[in-house]
Write a protein that holds these residues in place. Structure first.
Motif, PDB file in Angstrom:
ATOM      1  N   LEU A 239      33.668 -17.384  30.446  1.00 16.89           N
ATOM      2  CA  LEU A 239      33.803 -17.329  29.000  1.00 16.89           C
ATOM      3  C   LEU A 239      33.227 -16.008  28.500  1.00 16.89           C
ATOM      4  CD1 LEU A 239      34.450 -18.785  26.322  1.00 16.89           C
ATOM      5  CD2 LEU A 239      32.117 -19.657  26.379  1.00 16.89           C
ATOM      6  N   ILE A 240      34.039 -15.250  27.815  1.00 18.89           N
ATOM      7  CA  ILE A 240      33.590 -13.994  27.220  1.00 18.89           C
ATOM      8  C   ILE A 240      33.697 -14.142  25.710  1.00 18.89           C
ATOM      9  CG2 ILE A 240      34.031 -11.530  26.989  1.00 18.89           C
ATOM     10  CD1 ILE A 240      35.278 -11.621  29.797  1.00 18.89           C
ATOM     11  N   TRP A 241      32.590 -13.972  25.042  1.00 19.54           N
ATOM     12  CA  TRP A 241      32.551 -14.082  23.582  1.00 19.54           C
ATOM     13  C   TRP A 241      32.027 -12.756  23.062  1.00 19.54           C
ATOM     14  CZ3 TRP A 241      33.982 -18.978  21.799  1.00 19.54           C
ATOM     15  CH2 TRP A 241      34.046 -19.113  20.414  1.00 19.54           C
ATOM     16  N   HIS A 242      32.897 -11.933  22.536  1.00 23.31           N
ATOM     17  CA  HIS A 242      32.510 -10.599  22.093  1.00 23.31           C
ATOM     18  C   HIS A 242      31.550 -10.665  20.905  1.00 23.31           C
ATOM     19  CE1 HIS A 242      35.218  -8.506  24.795  1.00 23.31           C
ATOM     20  NE2 HIS A 242      36.074  -9.491  24.560  1.00 23.31           N
ATOM     21  N   ASN A 243      30.598  -9.755  20.886  1.00 27.16           N
ATOM     22  CA  ASN A 243      29.556  -9.783  19.862  1.00 27.16           C
ATOM     23  C   ASN A 243      30.102  -9.573  18.450  1.00 27.16           C
ATOM     24  OD1 ASN A 243      30.160  -7.126  20.301  1.00 27.16           O
ATOM     25  ND2 ASN A 243      28.052  -6.416  20.352  1.00 27.16           N
ATOM     26  N   ASP A 244      31.258  -8.980  18.303  1.00 22.61           N
ATOM     27  CA  ASP A 244      31.809  -8.803  16.956  1.00 22.61           C
ATOM     28  C   ASP A 244      32.308 -10.115  16.356  1.00 22.61           C
ATOM     29  OD1 ASP A 244      33.937  -8.852  18.794  1.00 22.61           O
ATOM     30  OD2 ASP A 244      35.225  -7.666  17.487  1.00 22.61           O
TER      31      ASP A 244
END
Length: 61
Positions: free
Chosen positions: A14-19
């Protein structure tokens, strides 16, 4: 999707971008991230990094 991964003993990244953590983001924002983490924790999910996954796979050989 998570049920299928669990069913077959798979791995999910799971990749959840900081933006996406802007509170004004109503679609993929912090509330949705918190809900997803709560669900995964309720399923006794292991939170590991890539190195840990490779180590586990090597131990299975």
């Amino acid at each position: 999707m998570f049920q299928e991964i669990e069913r077959f003993g798979g791995v999910c990244t799971l990749i959840w971008h900081n933006d996406h953590f802007d509170p004004a983001n109503e679609t993929t924002g912090p509330r949705q991230f918190a809900e997803l983490m709560q669900y995964l924790r309720s399923r006794n999910t292991a939170f590991v990094n890539g190195r840990d996954i490779l180590k586990e796979l090597e131990n299975r050989r």
